[in-house]
Design a protein around this motif. Structure first.
Motif, mmCIF file in Angstrom:
data_model
loop_
_atom_site.group_PDB
_atom_site.id
_atom_site.type_symbol
_atom_site.label_atom_id
_atom_site.label_comp_id
_atom_site.label_asym_id
_atom_site.label_seq_id
_atom_site.Cartn_x
_atom_site.Cartn_y
_atom_site.Cartn_z
ATOM 1 N N ARG A 1 -25.422 -15.825 -4.141
ATOM 2 C CA ARG A 1 -24.408 -14.797 -3.851
ATOM 3 C C ARG A 1 -24.131 -14.709 -2.356
ATOM 4 O O ARG A 1 -22.976 -14.551 -1.919
ATOM 5 C CB ARG A 1 -24.866 -13.432 -4.408
ATOM 6 N N THR B 1 -12.490 -20.097 -5.140
ATOM 7 C CA THR B 1 -12.789 -18.877 -5.905
ATOM 8 C C THR B 1 -13.873 -19.252 -6.903
ATOM 9 O O THR B 1 -13.629 -20.011 -7.851
ATOM 10 C CB THR B 1 -11.547 -18.365 -6.646
ATOM 11 N N ILE B 2 -15.077 -18.772 -6.679
ATOM 12 C CA ILE B 2 -16.247 -19.234 -7.431
ATOM 13 C C ILE B 2 -16.761 -18.137 -8.359
ATOM 14 O O ILE B 2 -16.965 -16.988 -7.932
ATOM 15 C CB ILE B 2 -17.361 -19.670 -6.468
ATOM 16 N N HIS B 3 -16.952 -18.494 -9.621
ATOM 17 C CA HIS B 3 -17.527 -17.576 -10.610
ATOM 18 C C HIS B 3 -18.835 -18.174 -11.138
ATOM 19 O O HIS B 3 -18.843 -19.311 -11.634
ATOM 20 C CB HIS B 3 -16.566 -17.341 -11.776
ATOM 21 N N LYS C 1 -20.689 -18.275 -13.894
ATOM 22 C CA LYS C 1 -20.693 -17.948 -15.323
ATOM 23 C C LYS C 1 -22.072 -18.194 -15.924
ATOM 24 O O LYS C 1 -22.594 -17.376 -16.689
ATOM 25 C CB LYS C 1 -19.634 -18.768 -16.058
ATOM 26 N N THR D 1 -26.061 -19.880 -14.865
ATOM 27 C CA THR D 1 -26.902 -20.330 -13.738
ATOM 28 C C THR D 1 -28.244 -20.912 -14.180
ATOM 29 O O THR D 1 -29.024 -21.352 -13.347
ATOM 30 C CB THR D 1 -27.179 -19.156 -12.774
ATOM 31 N N THR E 1 -10.101 -22.480 -8.573
ATOM 32 C CA THR E 1 -11.135 -21.605 -9.120
ATOM 33 C C THR E 1 -12.244 -22.471 -9.707
ATOM 34 O O THR E 1 -11.975 -23.382 -10.493
ATOM 35 C CB THR E 1 -10.560 -20.684 -10.206
ATOM 36 N N GLU F 1 -15.634 -22.529 -11.896
ATOM 37 C CA GLU F 1 -16.476 -21.786 -12.838
ATOM 38 C C GLU F 1 -17.780 -22.571 -13.025
ATOM 39 O O GLU F 1 -17.773 -23.690 -13.556
ATOM 40 C CB GLU F 1 -15.754 -21.609 -14.174
ATOM 41 N N THR G 1 -20.911 -23.615 -14.720
ATOM 42 C CA THR G 1 -21.516 -23.595 -16.059
ATOM 43 C C THR G 1 -22.689 -24.567 -16.089
ATOM 44 O O THR G 1 -22.793 -25.480 -15.260
ATOM 45 C CB THR G 1 -20.502 -24.017 -17.131
#
Length: 424
Positions: free
Chosen positions: A164, A177-179, A181, A183, A213, A215, A217
């Motif tokens: 984070r 833009t990082i998500h 989802k 880890t 973006t 994501e 996974t």
């Protein structure tokens, strides 16, 4: 587009205790290292803990906080000459210097001894980092002059906090833009190593276009990880897999495979003593009395590796590995003790036959202790037929010689001595 010149793990290296993640027992509000830094008096110390938990970072922070000159060496690639140069510079400047030695367990005794006088005289403050138990890997004289601080493996929450922070603070990552989802795979593959975690995370993000973006996974992380060159992790699963492949190649009499896996361990920075120790065990477990010289060579290898150190020790390790791989094999002694221990668990504490018991007092002699014991050297060929096992298992065979020239000789000798008693 911003292009970083350093890996993410290096870009995110903290420079103060406030930025540091984990090790609250050392650097938290009441942590011992925080108090040491506040006092401005830094003793020589050893940081012991797994890779990627902050040993190097803490050394840098300490030096910056107390404003002392700071020198860093790696025990893998440096030697006594480099250590003496640092000590000499400290003498010339008259300023006490912090000397950080990464992987100090790779220094042999003479290399570690070169530090003693400078530490005692206060010319340098030593901070050593090791993934190995310093009680075994740092010589007693040096260890007695250092405080040992144990760094713990980073928790899952520590690692997620690092991710984070990187997303929020790193200039290059801010272009995406990082998500996060999923880890689980990131955490699993990093093995608790913050450096590996951040660098793998960066590789995953690199798969995407700037401005897109991303994501994260488990499937994406696994795909990226599989495309990277396999690396050797000294404490993770691969460590044990490669060590296992090495021993099984020795046991399987394949010197080519054994030397290959040895090279993989050496390239990964494996502890030389760990390799030598494994060969010493193998020499007894898998070769044993088929070639007793194997254990002698393996033991000499262990001692020589400790004396010589890296890189010359690799020659000794290779010689020993080739010898063990080419040797005749027998696990008869290994199976004998395993069978014997199982028998002990099954039969319990069977009484020692009276004639084998020690009789240091007259009362014991009156009770029959030692009576009728036949001293072997008083008989022809230094042997007399008498019972040595407890009555309940007096005919039990625990050692079965393997089929090789040396142990076949032992079988013939046992058959000659004991006739049919044990079935040799």
């Amino acid at each position: 587009m911003f292009e970083p010149s350093l890996p993410l793990a290096e870009r995110m290296r903290p420079y103060s205790l406030e930025q540091f993640t984990g090790q609250a027992h050392l650097v938290g509000e009441n942590g011992v290292l925080r108090r040491v830094i506040s006092s401005g008096i830094v003793p020589s110390m050893i940081f012991w803990g797994p890779p990627g938990v902050g040993k190097t970072t803490l050394a840098n922070i300490i030096a910056a906080q107390v404003k002392m000159p700071f020198q860093m060496l790696s025990a893998v690639s440096t030697g006594v000459k480099d250590v003496r140069e640092v000590i000499e510079r400290a003498k010339q400047t008259g300023k006490r210097t912090i000397l950080f030695i990464d992987e100090i367990h790779h220094f042999n005794k003479s290399q570690q001894d070169a530090l003693l006088a400078a530490v005692e005289k206060g010319q340098i403050t030593l901070i050593g980092a090791t993934t190995e138990n310093p009680s075994f890997e740092v010589n007693a004289a040096l260890l007695s002059r250092c405080q040992v601080y144990v760094l713990e493996a980073l928790t899952e929450e520590n690692l997620l906090e690092l991710l984070r922070q990187a997303i929020a603070q790193d200039k290059w990552l801010q272009q995406f833009t990082i998500h996060l989802k999923e880890t689980d795979k990131l955490l699993l593959l990093s093995g608790g190593d913050a450096r590996k975690l951040l660098n793998l995370f960066e590789l995953v993000v690199e798969m995407s276009d700037v401005g897109s973006t991303v994501e994260i996974t488990d499937e994406l992380v696994q795909h990226v990880a599989q495309t990277q060159t396999a690396r050797y992790d000294k404490v993770g699963e691969q460590h044990y897999d490669i060590a296992s492949a090495f021993i099984k190649s020795l046991r399987g009499s394949d010197p080519n495979a054994a030397v290959y896996w040895l090279a993989r361990m050496l390239e990964g920075g494996e502890n030389l003593k760990f390799i030598a120790r494994r060969m010493l065990i193998m020499a007894s477990e898998d070769i044993g009395n088929a070639n007793p010289t194997a254990m002698i060579l393996a033991n000499n290898c262990f001692q020589a590796v400790a004396a010589v150190g890296y890189p010359e020790a690799e020659i000794i390790l290779s010689q020993t590995a080739v010898y063990l791989a080419c040797s005749a094999k027998s696990n008869a002694s290994y199976m004998a003790i395993k069978t014997a221990r199982q028998l002990v668990r099954q039969t319990g504490d069977l009484p020692v036959p009276l004639h084998l018991r020690n009789a240091p007092t007259n009362l014991m002699k009156q009770q029959g202790y030692g009576k009728n014991y036949e001293y072997s050297h008083n008989y022809e060929n230094h042997f007399s037929v008498q019972q040595y096992l407890p009555d309940a298992i007096s005919y039990k065979k625990l050692y079965e010689p393997a089929n090789n020239p040396r142990e076949n000789e032992m079988r013939m000798q046992l058959r000659k001595l004991w006739n049919d008693k044990y079935g040799y």
